[in-house]
Design a protein around this motif. Structure first.
Motif, PDB file in Angstrom:
ATOM      1  N   TYR A  93      52.305  67.377 -19.040  1.00  0.00           N
ATOM      2  CA  TYR A  93      51.807  66.726 -17.820  1.00  0.00           C
ATOM      3  C   TYR A  93      50.745  67.581 -17.130  1.00  0.00           C
ATOM      4  O   TYR A  93      50.437  68.686 -17.549  1.00  0.00           O
ATOM      5  CB  TYR A  93      52.957  66.398 -16.867  1.00  0.00           C
ATOM      6  CG  TYR A  93      53.876  67.543 -16.555  1.00  0.00           C
ATOM      7  CD1 TYR A  93      53.482  68.599 -15.757  1.00  0.00           C
ATOM      8  CD2 TYR A  93      55.172  67.577 -17.086  1.00  0.00           C
ATOM      9  CE1 TYR A  93      54.328  69.661 -15.481  1.00  0.00           C
ATOM     10  CE2 TYR A  93      56.031  68.633 -16.820  1.00  0.00           C
ATOM     11  CZ  TYR A  93      55.593  69.670 -16.009  1.00  0.00           C
ATOM     12  OH  TYR A  93      56.431  70.711 -15.759  1.00  0.00           O
ATOM     13  N   PHE A  94      50.215  67.020 -16.051  1.00  0.00           N
ATOM     14  CA  PHE A  94      49.206  67.709 -15.237  1.00  0.00           C
ATOM     15  C   PHE A  94      49.879  68.271 -13.988  1.00  0.00           C
ATOM     16  O   PHE A  94      50.805  67.664 -13.461  1.00  0.00           O
ATOM     17  CB  PHE A  94      48.117  66.726 -14.793  1.00  0.00           C
ATOM     18  CG  PHE A  94      47.423  66.038 -15.939  1.00  0.00           C
ATOM     19  CD1 PHE A  94      46.389  66.664 -16.617  1.00  0.00           C
ATOM     20  CD2 PHE A  94      47.815  64.761 -16.343  1.00  0.00           C
ATOM     21  CE1 PHE A  94      45.747  66.032 -17.673  1.00  0.00           C
ATOM     22  CE2 PHE A  94      47.171  64.122 -17.397  1.00  0.00           C
ATOM     23  CZ  PHE A  94      46.138  64.760 -18.069  1.00  0.00           C
ATOM     24  N   ASP A 102      60.775  71.469  -8.212  1.00  0.00           N
ATOM     25  CA  ASP A 102      59.426  71.326  -7.649  1.00  0.00           C
ATOM     26  C   ASP A 102      58.474  70.609  -8.596  1.00  0.00           C
ATOM     27  O   ASP A 102      57.426  70.132  -8.172  1.00  0.00           O
ATOM     28  CB  ASP A 102      58.807  72.711  -7.394  1.00  0.00           C
ATOM     29  CG  ASP A 102      59.435  73.419  -6.215  1.00  0.00           C
ATOM     30  OD1 ASP A 102      60.014  72.729  -5.364  1.00  0.00           O
ATOM     31  OD2 ASP A 102      59.346  74.657  -6.161  1.00  0.00           O
ATOM     32  N   LEU A 103      58.806  70.578  -9.867  1.00  0.00           N
ATOM     33  CA  LEU A 103      57.837  70.080 -10.852  1.00  0.00           C
ATOM     34  C   LEU A 103      57.583  68.590 -10.660  1.00  0.00           C
ATOM     35  O   LEU A 103      58.500  67.826 -10.358  1.00  0.00           O
ATOM     36  CB  LEU A 103      58.344  70.354 -12.274  1.00  0.00           C
ATOM     37  CG  LEU A 103      58.396  71.838 -12.617  1.00  0.00           C
ATOM     38  CD1 LEU A 103      59.177  72.073 -13.893  1.00  0.00           C
ATOM     39  CD2 LEU A 103      56.986  72.400 -12.756  1.00  0.00           C
ATOM     40  N   PRO A 104      56.335  68.172 -10.836  1.00  0.00           N
ATOM     41  CA  PRO A 104      55.974  66.766 -10.607  1.00  0.00           C
ATOM     42  C   PRO A 104      56.396  65.897 -11.783  1.00  0.00           C
ATOM     43  O   PRO A 104      55.585  65.539 -12.630  1.00  0.00           O
ATOM     44  CB  PRO A 104      54.448  66.822 -10.472  1.00  0.00           C
ATOM     45  CG  PRO A 104      54.041  67.999 -11.281  1.00  0.00           C
ATOM     46  CD  PRO A 104      55.177  68.976 -11.233  1.00  0.00           C
ATOM     47  N   ASN A 109      51.449  73.194 -19.843  1.00  0.00           N
ATOM     48  CA  ASN A 109      52.811  73.241 -20.396  1.00  0.00           C
ATOM     49  C   ASN A 109      53.608  74.464 -19.946  1.00  0.00           C
ATOM     50  O   ASN A 109      54.703  74.702 -20.454  1.00  0.00           O
ATOM     51  CB  ASN A 109      52.741  73.235 -21.927  1.00  0.00           C
ATOM     52  CG  ASN A 109      52.036  71.992 -22.443  1.00  0.00           C
ATOM     53  OD1 ASN A 109      52.258  70.902 -21.933  1.00  0.00           O
ATOM     54  ND2 ASN A 109      51.166  72.165 -23.428  1.00  0.00           N
ATOM     55  N   GLN A 110      53.055  75.233 -19.003  1.00  0.00           N
ATOM     56  CA  GLN A 110      53.682  76.522 -18.723  1.00  0.00           C
ATOM     57  C   GLN A 110      55.095  76.407 -18.152  1.00  0.00           C
ATOM     58  O   GLN A 110      55.889  77.327 -18.296  1.00  0.00           O
ATOM     59  CB  GLN A 110      52.803  77.369 -17.808  1.00  0.00           C
ATOM     60  CG  GLN A 110      52.594  76.784 -16.424  1.00  0.00           C
ATOM     61  CD  GLN A 110      51.724  77.679 -15.565  1.00  0.00           C
ATOM     62  OE1 GLN A 110      51.967  78.870 -15.476  1.00  0.00           O
ATOM     63  NE2 GLN A 110      50.708  77.098 -14.940  1.00  0.00           N
ATOM     64  N   TYR A 111      55.406  75.303 -17.488  1.00  0.00           N
ATOM     65  CA  TYR A 111      56.749  75.193 -16.904  1.00  0.00           C
ATOM     66  C   TYR A 111      57.694  74.328 -17.727  1.00  0.00           C
ATOM     67  O   TYR A 111      58.829  74.105 -17.332  1.00  0.00           O
ATOM     68  CB  TYR A 111      56.664  74.665 -15.473  1.00  0.00           C
ATOM     69  CG  TYR A 111      55.844  75.567 -14.584  1.00  0.00           C
ATOM     70  CD1 TYR A 111      56.248  76.886 -14.348  1.00  0.00           C
ATOM     71  CD2 TYR A 111      54.651  75.130 -14.020  1.00  0.00           C
ATOM     72  CE1 TYR A 111      55.490  77.734 -13.564  1.00  0.00           C
ATOM     73  CE2 TYR A 111      53.887  75.973 -13.224  1.00  0.00           C
ATOM     74  CZ  TYR A 111      54.303  77.270 -13.006  1.00  0.00           C
ATOM     75  OH  TYR A 111      53.556  78.108 -12.222  1.00  0.00           O
TER      76      TYR A 111
END
Lengths: 130, 168
Positions: B60-61, B73-75, B91-93
């Motif tokens: 995702y963005f 917190d991630l969208p 993709n870091q999270y």
């Protein structure tokens, strides 16, 4: 993602999943699955290995065309590391005496942070749904 | 490939590994993974060489001003995006084997160019101009009631015939 594949298939669009977490996908049960036995992150082939990627995507297309029953799994004939074929399996989410305290500390810190954020959010956004 | 001898099944059980990993963090209540005995099955509506393929990803963005604190917190929202707008996928999270590999080659998880090769060869009809984001959710209900129905709407708008889903 596997739940999504089931739902999209039920809506009349044939699906195929390419993935590396075999147990998660197969427990959920999907119509067609190409299993790539790699560390999570590159299910469609190693970075910059175009021929391998092409062939893995080709297996997915074969599966769309030829699978005759749901829960069809095809395993791509690839290996991540010829010299040390199992090292990556053992390292991922490793839990052992060498890191047990580190993980417990990280978990405690995360819980503390979550609680801090929760308290701040509930005090500033009283109507927010859980 | 050379033969390897084994005394144990080699495939990683991510269900077992993640349960033990999060238990070691102090999360004692294990995650309840979706499990079914059966699965739906729809035959191809027409020959594959006439089909338009839609690609679904868990990548995702992130918003420009995003600051990560905790996973919630991630969208985690479904989205649709132009296939020419993938440079900012982040993709870091996401949870993947960051110590073993990288995702700088988009084709290793979102194979739009590889699919184009099959269009050129006449194996498939087309690749949808848009791709679809179906985020990994903790909640099965979010995936089933909110996210997948949105992805399905977009696929129908784009007249997608078959779907390739690739979780990282």
């Amino acid at each position: 993602m596997s739940l999504g594949a089931r739902q999209i298939e039920e809506a009349g669009i044939p699906t195929v999943v390419i993935g590396s977490a075999r147990d998660i996908v197969e427990e959920c049960g999907v119509p067609r699955f190409v299993f790539v036995d790699f560390p999570l992150g590159n299910p469609c082939g190693k970075p910059d290995e175009v021929a391998m990627q092409h062939s893995i995507v080709g297996l997915a297309l074969d599966s769309l065309e030829k699978a005759f029953a749901p829960r069809t799994t095809v395993q791509a004939p690839v290996r991540w590391d010829d010299v040390d074929p199992d090292g990556w399996r053992e390292r991922f989410m490793h839990v052992g005496d060498d890191n047990r305290q580190l993980l417990a500390d990280a978990g405690a810190e995360r819980k503390r942070l979550q609680e801090e954020i929760r308290q701040r959010d509930t005090s500033t956004e009283p109507d927010r749904e859980g | 490939m050379t033969e390897t001898k084994r005394t144990h099944r080699s495939h990683v059980s991510y269900i077992d590994k993640s349960r033990e990993f999060y238990a070691a963090h102090g999360y004692e209540q294990p995650y309840h993974w979706a499990a079914h005995d059966d699965a739906p099955f729809t035959a191809l509506p027409k020959p594959l060489f006439e089909c338009k393929v839609g690609v679904v990803t868990t990548s995702y963005f992130l918003p420009d001003d995003f600051v990560y604190r905790v996973p919630s917190d991630l969208p985690r929202l479904p989205y649709v995006a132009s296939r020419h707008d993938t440079a900012r996928l982040d993709n870091q999270y996401l949870s993947w084997a960051k110590d073993e590999t990288h995702t700088r080659d988009r084709e290793s998880y979102l194979p739009l160019a590889r699919l184009d090769e099959y269009v050129t060869q006449g194996r498939i009809g087309a690749v949808s101009d848009r791709f679809y984001g179906l985020p990994t959710q903790f909640s099965h209900r979010q995936t089933q009631r909110r996210d997948t129905p949105r992805v399905l709407e977009w696929m129908k708008e784009d007249e997608v015939d078959v779907a390739l889903l690739v979780p990282l």
